[in-house]
Design an enzyme around this catalytic site. Structure first.
Site, PDB file in Angstrom:
ATOM      1  N   CYS A 336      59.843  97.702  80.301  1.00 39.64           N
ATOM      2  CA  CYS A 336      58.701  97.544  79.375  1.00 39.64           C
ATOM      3  C   CYS A 336      57.547  96.829  80.254  1.00 39.64           C
ATOM      4  O   CYS A 336      57.147  97.696  81.153  1.00 39.64           O
ATOM      5  CB  CYS A 336      59.087  96.498  78.576  1.00 39.64           C
ATOM      6  SG  CYS A 336      58.014  96.446  76.814  1.00 39.64           S
ATOM      7  N   HIS A 436      64.215  98.037  76.062  1.00 38.26           N
ATOM      8  CA  HIS A 436      64.821  96.764  76.023  1.00 38.26           C
ATOM      9  C   HIS A 436      66.303  97.333  75.840  1.00 38.26           C
ATOM     10  O   HIS A 436      66.549  98.178  74.746  1.00 38.26           O
ATOM     11  CB  HIS A 436      64.354  95.962  75.211  1.00 38.26           C
ATOM     12  CG  HIS A 436      62.869  95.412  75.489  1.00 38.26           C
ATOM     13  ND1 HIS A 436      62.767  94.490  76.678  1.00 38.26           N
ATOM     14  CD2 HIS A 436      61.771  95.622  74.965  1.00 38.26           C
ATOM     15  CE1 HIS A 436      61.279  94.281  76.687  1.00 38.26           C
ATOM     16  NE2 HIS A 436      60.712  94.836  75.543  1.00 38.26           N
TER      17      HIS A 436
END
Length: 497
Positions: A336, A436
């Site tokens: 991310c 994630h």
């Protein structure tokens, strides 16, 4: 199954263990044949999670839902505040961001009724589907300066008709004053909702505290429903970055060392829980350049403020240390915000994150990131593009788009189930992804560790994180059961006023 009153676990202050106690009761009620669900009207956390519908909630309620054995939903945490500085937070309502607010504006009386209606409506929807609802308070139950704007504690308990158990932390001292003082600061109609006191994080010989239990009950006129000892051997996901203070910060000789870079605005550190438990490796958190040099694998985590963290990494020498370690053979992977950091540049011309409009990245990946105001939140299934094996699971929560630079080949790390691609793959030692939870997949961990096969500790079998989590919820429930008066709690939750 008999209908139970909703129950709220509220605290005498922050960090008394309300989230963990609520998770324990979600599992206890499930074990006893009920169909519970968690609820917290407003949460403040950088650790968040994507629901099956692709919306965002606090990680603590996702953990509690897992303990309850039910899918997480935004109704379990309708209001989420994600701090972006000491004074401002992104406000996420019913799973979607509605803008940034500073603390003063957010806690003004004006406009609170709209938010109150939203959180109460979310609770009402949840209460039609589950029995009982396990509510969690926030901070202290008796912040009288915020009484008129409070959405989480007693106003929510009054709306729900919940029986409140006041949780006090004895480990930090002053538990008598904090419990009694909290109760005395409540108004009479609020005090009537408090049906029990639970003492948490007790250390030592419980017999020494037995006279204190009676003193507390005599003082407050409310029963003590349990004294729960501090534990060290049960592992439940923490939502607060303060939990990082207890984690390893140094490499270990003779192990495959995995360094997670400590960012100032680090988010979703739960991405690394599986690797922390994997006996084949040693994972540690650091921004020490000497320790970074000892790592075999360097993981750049998510960030709530990518540009601010990138500026800090360049200032404190960590950026150069990561680049140098990669040049000397270490694997570097970004997740991310960490993926964004690894590129050629991060651009924010619209000031989505702040005043910085552009910074050069670490230059490890041939990609460019452009910050946008639109947030992507979704659960995903995917395969590695270089290994068309099993389908893996994860979730996305990010702002900004990342694309290859104009002269770079297209080389995604992952192929999503719907045909989209994700991330960038240079080789086995350099890659990034927006997903994630990618490290929750044993197949991906095996892929990441394969180049270090000769150094891996021999443990015989692969680590099953899902099974591990289920075992931990059961251990937590057993631990709490042993130290509370559960028949009294059930009596409280079935006695009608």
């Amino acid at each position: 199954m008999k209908k139970l009153h909703p129950v709220m676990f509220a605290g005498t202050g922050s960090d008394v263990g309300k989230s963990i106690i609520a998770a324990a009761f979600c599992r206890i009620f499930r074990q006893d044949g009920y169909h519970p669900a968690p609820f917290k009207a407003q949460n403040m956390a950088l650790n968040s999670y994507a629901t099956p519908e692709g919306l965002e909630i606090g990680r603590a309620q996702a953990v509690q839902a897992e303990a309850a054995g039910v899918p997480c939903h935004t109704d379990m945490n309708p209001l989420l505040l994600k701090p972006s500085s000491d004074h401002t937070s992104q406000v996420v309502l019913n799973g979607r961001p509605i803008g940034n607010r500073n603390a003063y504006d957010y806690f003004r009386v004006e406009g609170r009724e709209e938010l109150r209606r939203e959180v109460c409506s979310a609770y009402d929807r949840l209460a039609t589907r589950y029995n009982p609802i396990v509510l969690e308070g926030a901070g202290s139950i008796s912040e009288i300066n915020l009484r008129d704007t409070d959405l989480v504690n007693l106003p929510m308990a009054l709306h729900a008709g919940a029986d409140v158990v006041l949780v006090g932390d004895i480990d930090r001292g002053g538990v008598f004053a904090s419990v009694y003082g909290s109760l005395m600061l409540l108004r009479p109609h609020e005090r009537e909702r408090i049906k029990g006191i639970l003492i948490n994080k007790f250390r030592g010989d419980i017999r020494l505290f037995e006279p204190g239990i009676k003193m507390l009950e005599d003082l407050c006129g409310i029963p003590v429903v349990g004294v729960v000892p501090y534990y060290r051997d049960i592992y439940i996901e923490e939502e607060d970055s303060l939990a990082l203070a207890t984690k390893s910060v140094q490499a270990e000789q003779g192990k495959v060392n995995i360094a997670v870079i400590l960012l100032r605005h680090l988010s979703n550190f739960t991405d690394f829980n599986v690797l922390e438990r994997d006996p084949r490796v040693h994972l540690f958190y650091t921004n020490n350049t000497d320790e970074i040099a000892k790592a075999d694998i360097i993981l750049l985590p998510g960030s709530k403020s990518t540009l601010a963290d990138l500026h800090e990494l360049r200032r404190n020498g960590v950026a150069q240390a990561v680049i140098r370690a990669h040049r000397e053979g270490a694997t570097v992977m970004g997740i991310c915000g960490g993926y964004q950091l690894m590129g050629q540049e991060v651009c924010d011309p619209d000031h989505v994150e702040g005043e910085i409009e552009r910074l050069p990245g670490l230059g490890l990946l041939p990609v460019s990131t452009h910050m946008t105001g639109e947030k992507v939140t979704r659960q995903v299934k995917f395969q590695l593009t270089i290994d068309n094996g099993q389908l893996l699971k994860g979730y996305e929560i990010h702002m900004g788009t990342t694309i290859p630079t104009h002269d770079a080949p297209v080389s995604p790390l992952n192929l999503l189930e719907d045909g989209r691609t994700d991330g960038y793959y240079v080789n086995r030692t350099c890659m990034g992804t927006y997903i994630h939870g990618i490290l929750d997949n044993p197949a991906f961990i095996d892929f990441l560790l394969e180049p270090f096969a000769d150094k891996l500790a021999d443990t015989g079998t692969a680590f099953d994180y899902q099974q591990f989590k289920e075992e931990q919820y059961d251990k937590l429930a057993d631990h709490v059961r042993r130290h509370i008066n559960l028949p009294l709690i059930y009596q409280i939750l079935t006695t009608h006023d």
